[in-house]
Structures are given as C-alpha cells and as structure tokens.
Design an enzyme around this catalytic site. Structure first.
Site, mmCIF file in Angstrom:
data_model
loop_
_atom_site.group_PDB
_atom_site.id
_atom_site.type_symbol
_atom_site.label_atom_id
_atom_site.label_comp_id
_atom_site.label_asym_id
_atom_site.label_seq_id
_atom_site.Cartn_x
_atom_site.Cartn_y
_atom_site.Cartn_z
ATOM 1 N N ASP A 97 0.832 -1.195 0.000
ATOM 2 C CA ASP A 97 0.000 0.000 0.000
ATOM 3 C C ASP A 97 0.871 1.251 0.000
ATOM 4 O O ASP A 97 1.995 1.223 -0.475
ATOM 5 C CB ASP A 97 -0.963 -0.029 1.202
ATOM 6 C CG ASP A 97 -2.323 0.564 0.877
ATOM 7 O OD1 ASP A 97 -2.381 1.784 0.629
ATOM 8 O OD2 ASP A 97 -3.322 -0.176 0.870
ATOM 9 N N HIS A 140 -4.063 5.987 3.099
ATOM 10 C CA HIS A 140 -4.730 4.741 2.710
ATOM 11 C C HIS A 140 -4.134 3.515 3.399
ATOM 12 O O HIS A 140 -4.855 2.704 3.992
ATOM 13 C CB HIS A 140 -4.644 4.597 1.197
ATOM 14 C CG HIS A 140 -5.486 3.530 0.597
ATOM 15 N ND1 HIS A 140 -5.072 2.234 0.460
ATOM 16 C CD2 HIS A 140 -6.732 3.567 0.060
ATOM 17 C CE1 HIS A 140 -6.020 1.521 -0.135
ATOM 18 N NE2 HIS A 140 -7.035 2.309 -0.388
ATOM 19 N N ASN A 147 -13.732 -0.780 -7.404
ATOM 20 C CA ASN A 147 -14.818 0.149 -7.081
ATOM 21 C C ASN A 147 -15.526 0.720 -8.297
ATOM 22 O O ASN A 147 -16.049 1.837 -8.241
ATOM 23 C CB ASN A 147 -14.254 1.316 -6.253
ATOM 24 C CG ASN A 147 -13.637 0.861 -4.943
ATOM 25 O OD1 ASN A 147 -13.952 -0.216 -4.444
ATOM 26 N ND2 ASN A 147 -12.759 1.666 -4.395
ATOM 27 N N SER A 186 -11.331 -1.339 -0.968
ATOM 28 C CA SER A 186 -10.051 -1.214 -0.259
ATOM 29 C C SER A 186 -10.208 -1.468 1.227
ATOM 30 O O SER A 186 -9.278 -1.934 1.885
ATOM 31 C CB SER A 186 -9.474 0.194 -0.451
ATOM 32 O OG SER A 186 -8.892 0.362 -1.708
#
Length: 489
Positions: A188, A230, A334, A421
């Site tokens: 990430d 994130h 998404n 996520s």
C-alpha cells in the site's frame, strides 16, 4: 455456460496455441473465438525515459535477458532471477523491438512499457489506490503507552466498529487475537508507524519501499515514508492493537509489515507490485493485503504486448510468493461492474488520457483476478452490496464490510473510509487469524477454508445491478460474508 470474461482462465487448446505463438514471436495472441481488445499504443519517443519489464522465457535465462537489455540501450533497475523478470529503463524509443531482435532476444518471452508517459511524468493522485471515499476524520489520537499492550478491556471506540461485529471478530478474539509470528504484508501507501494503535505492530525489519522505480529500498526513511493515509487505514483494520486506545483490528495479535508500492503521485505501476509480491515471498510473510489495482490499466489484456508483459511479470511474482507460503487478499474494485461480463473500460490509461476501449476474455483486473488471490467485494452495515463494489459470480470469493469503516489515519487519529479497499483487509485479518490457528496450512488450504467458512448470504439486488447465483455462491457475496469466528474455531 462459461462467463464471457472468465474463459481465459481455463486451459484450452486455443489458449495453448496462443501461448505457443507468444513464445515464438514475443507477441501475445488471443483465442480465435475471442474478439480482440481495443489497442492502446504506448509511444516511446527517443530521448524520453520509459520503464519496462522484460520477461525471460525461463528463469535460468535472466542473465541473458539482462545482457539483451544493455545491448538495446537500457539500464537494469532491478532483476528478479527467481521468476525471470527484469525491470529496466531506457531512453531508446525502439527499446522493445531492439530487445527482441538482439543477440539474446530469443531468451526474451515478452517485453512491455509499464506506463504510458515518461518516468518523470504522470497525473498526480489518479492511481488505483486512491479509489476510495474519505467520509470523515476524527480524533488526534493519544501518546502510546506500552504498558497497555495486551490489555483485555475494550478499547474506547470498539463500540463504533460495526464491521468487526458483522464478521464476528469480537467473538473470535475470545479465542485468540492471533500469533505475533504471523506476518501480514500491507502492500500500500505505507504505514504510519508512530500511530498509537500501530506503533508496536509493524516489523520494520520485514518492511520495504518498492515505489522508487521498482527497486528494493530497505532504508529506514524509505520504509517509513508515506504516500497518503490509505495504507495506515488498511493496517488498522487488519491489526490495530488491543491497548486501551482507539480501535481494535481483526487480528490485533499478529505482526504487520509495510510494503510501500504507491509512489508520491498515487500510482502502483507493475514493477512496484512485482517488487512487493517478491519481497513478501522472500521475507516469508504469511498474508498480504492488496487494496488497489495495478496502474495504468484497470484491465490488462493478453492480446496487447505491453499489457501482456506487465501482467505476466505480476502473475509470476504472485505465483512465486504463493509457492513460498503467502496467501493474498485483494479488493474487487470500485467500478460498480460485473467482472465476469464487463466488455468496456473507459478509465484506462489513468496516467495520461483515458480512452473508451473494448476488453475481452483475456483482460483482467490485477492482482485481484490472478489465480489463487482471494477477491473481496464490499458490503454496507445493512449487509447489502455497496453500490461502488465490483461483483461477479466467477470472480468474487467472499464479501466483507467496506462502507464507512472506522480505522487509523495518519497523524494519530481515526477516520471513516469506504471502498473495496476497506473490505479486503478484513479478509486479510481473518486469514491471519486462521494461519495463527493452523500454522501448517498452505495458501490453497487457507483460501479453501475462508471460502467454506463464509456465512452464506442470499442475493439482494441493488438497483441496476442484478445478482445471479444461489444463496451459497452468488455474484454479490461469492461464498458469503467472511467469518472470523469460523477461522479460529
């Protein structure tokens, strides 16, 4: 009848012909009954620095490929001889053809540019990892008090974690919080290791930064660098500490490793992902979480030479780490689309100017659609598929909470974020709990168990997105909602 975008995963005579053509020519071929995808040419003018992956026909020929790279005017940035992949950069506009035509070109299976713009360019913040919605941030956190580690009392904000109750993580914690020896790699944007809920959870010795051209950066500055909040949010969902502060993760007793694969512009290019998966395998991690898709293409197509080469490099890295005992969870995406039947992509390439293109059976969202990866859709507090979540009867393995999820954010606070996520790290945490209870289980056994133990969920159509399948296995929930209690029972 097979789903139109999943038939490529089967080993058919057509696919074997395609692979044979690829080995002979260095260019991919699509099955004869599969219409071609829309080409997206990547122009590499002389003098502009571009990044490439070059895949050897066998791993034993990595050295020959490195020579071919140099003969073609390239520089070897990182080599992965374990899988026959070389990451290179070059200002030679004919680098790809020169590599294939060079003296060692016969040893090259495929070569492709990994982005559509020169290395120094890109659209800041449009990378795959940024596809989530920040809804609210709150709280400045508190100074970490080491004496609270291992406390059994509820952390102050556990009552707000409806997601943990939904997957029965709170009940699982009565059995175990997970073993410290189980390591979850968070591929990430980096983890804020100063956050009071994460400060004691991250093993910096196993952490790495892969976001500088796909090179391995083991410096402390690299390991602790951040490209947004994130990764910190994802890490908290997996393993925020039970320490009397803030929240508690799915598996608060396990160890995290920060594997930074997001650059400062928000992109996860193929060479970054390759580095991340390889590092996880070489370091002996147990689980990885992958809440992103690899830029710049939402779907990588087998019949496009550049996209094929990049996809093949990532596939090899995932297969290598899996063979080394690592199991992978990944966000389904998404775009609110059905991964089985979708034939159009209007978001790629995301580092330059997206075009509307036709995609076919050989086009896949990576890493989530690669073999052996647990693909996770997102649901809300009511148990309904989130409107943004991708779906697919053949694509989705399990579902997990992914809307308005409370977790850690940069600066010591907490925030609500939404996206697949946020769903994927719930599954990574459950896999870590399962590995804690069953340390000898292989990735295949873990994947089979997390699917089998999931709680069946009947279709509940979201307007405009038909759910297909049975209560036991459908396009919204896959095998069902992931079950942390089942993982430890």
């Amino acid at each position: 009848m097979p789903h139109p975008r999943r038939t490529v995963m089967a080993v058919t005579s057509a696919s074997l012909v395609a692979l044979a053509t690829l080995a002979a020519t260095g260019s991919p071929a699509h099955a004869v009954d599969d219409p071609p995808s829309t080409p997206v040419p990547i122009t590499t003018p002389d003098g502009a620095l571009f990044s490439y992956v070059v895949n050897a026909d066998t791993r034993q020929h990595t050295a020959a490929v490195k020579r071919a790279v140099r003969h073609a005017g390239g520089v070897v940035v990182q080599a992965w001889p374990q899988i026959g992949v070389v990451v290179a950069q070059s200002t030679n506009g004919d680098f790809r053809s020169d590599v294939l035509a060079g003296a060692d070109g016969a040893r090259v299976e495929s070569v492709g540019a990994t982005r559509t713009v020169p290395v120094s360019e890109g659209t800041p913040g449009s990378g795959g990892t940024t596809a989530y919605a920040e809804e609210k941030a709150s709280g400045a956190g508190r100074t970490f008090d080491g004496s609270l580690v291992g406390a059994t009392v509820a952390d102050p904000r556990e009552g707000e974690q409806w997601d943990m109750a939904m997957i029965k993580a709170d009940q699982a914690h009565a059995v175990t919080d997970g073993r410290k020896g189980v390591v979850v790699g968070v591929l990430d944007s980096g983890i804020d290791v100063t956050h009071p809920d994460l400060a004691g959870q991250v093993d910096l010795d196993k952490s790495v930064n892969c976001s500088d051209a796909g090179k391995v950066d083991e410096s402390l500055a690299g390991k602790t660098s951040l490209s947004g909040t994130h990764g910190t949010h994802v890490a908290g969902t997996i393993a925020a500490a039970r320490n009397g502060i803030g929240i508690v993760g799915v598996a608060p007793g396990v160890t995290l490793a920060s594997v930074k694969v997001v650059n400062d512009d928000g992109f996860i290019y193929p060479e970054y992902a390759v580095c991340g998966f390889m590092w996880a395998g070489l370091e002996g991690m147990d689980v990885t979480n992958n809440s992103y898709y690899v830029d710049p293409f939402e779907y990588y197509c087998e019949d496009q030479p550049d996209q094929y080469a990049a996809k093949e490099a990532v596939r090899r890295a995932v297969a290598f780490s899996t063979a080394r005992g690592v199991v992978h969870a990944a966000a389904a995406g998404n775009s609110g689309t059905d991964l089985d039947t979708n034939t159009t992509d209007d978001t790629s390439p995301d580092d330059s100017t997206p075009v509307t293109r036709t995609i076919n059976n050989g086009c896949h969202d990576i890493p989530t659609e690669l073999p052996g990866v647990v693909t996770v859709s997102a649901i809300d507090q009511a148990g309904l598929l989130a409107p943004f979540s991708n779906r697919g009867l053949e694509a989705i393995d399990v579902a997990a909470p992914g809307r308005r999820i409370l977790s850690t954010v940069i600066g010591g606070g907490y925030g609500l974020l939404s996206g697949t996520s946020m769903a994927s790290p719930h599954v990574a945490g459950v896999l870590a709990l399962m590995k804690s209870q069953h340390p000898t289980w292989s990735p295949a056994q873990l994947v089979a168990a997390v699917r089998a133990q999931a709680d069946d969920h009947a279709c509940a159509d979201v307007t405009g997105a038909p759910c297909v399948g049975t209560d036991a296995d459908n396009s919204y929930y896959g095998e069902g909602v992931v079950d942390a209690l089942g993982a430890v029972s």
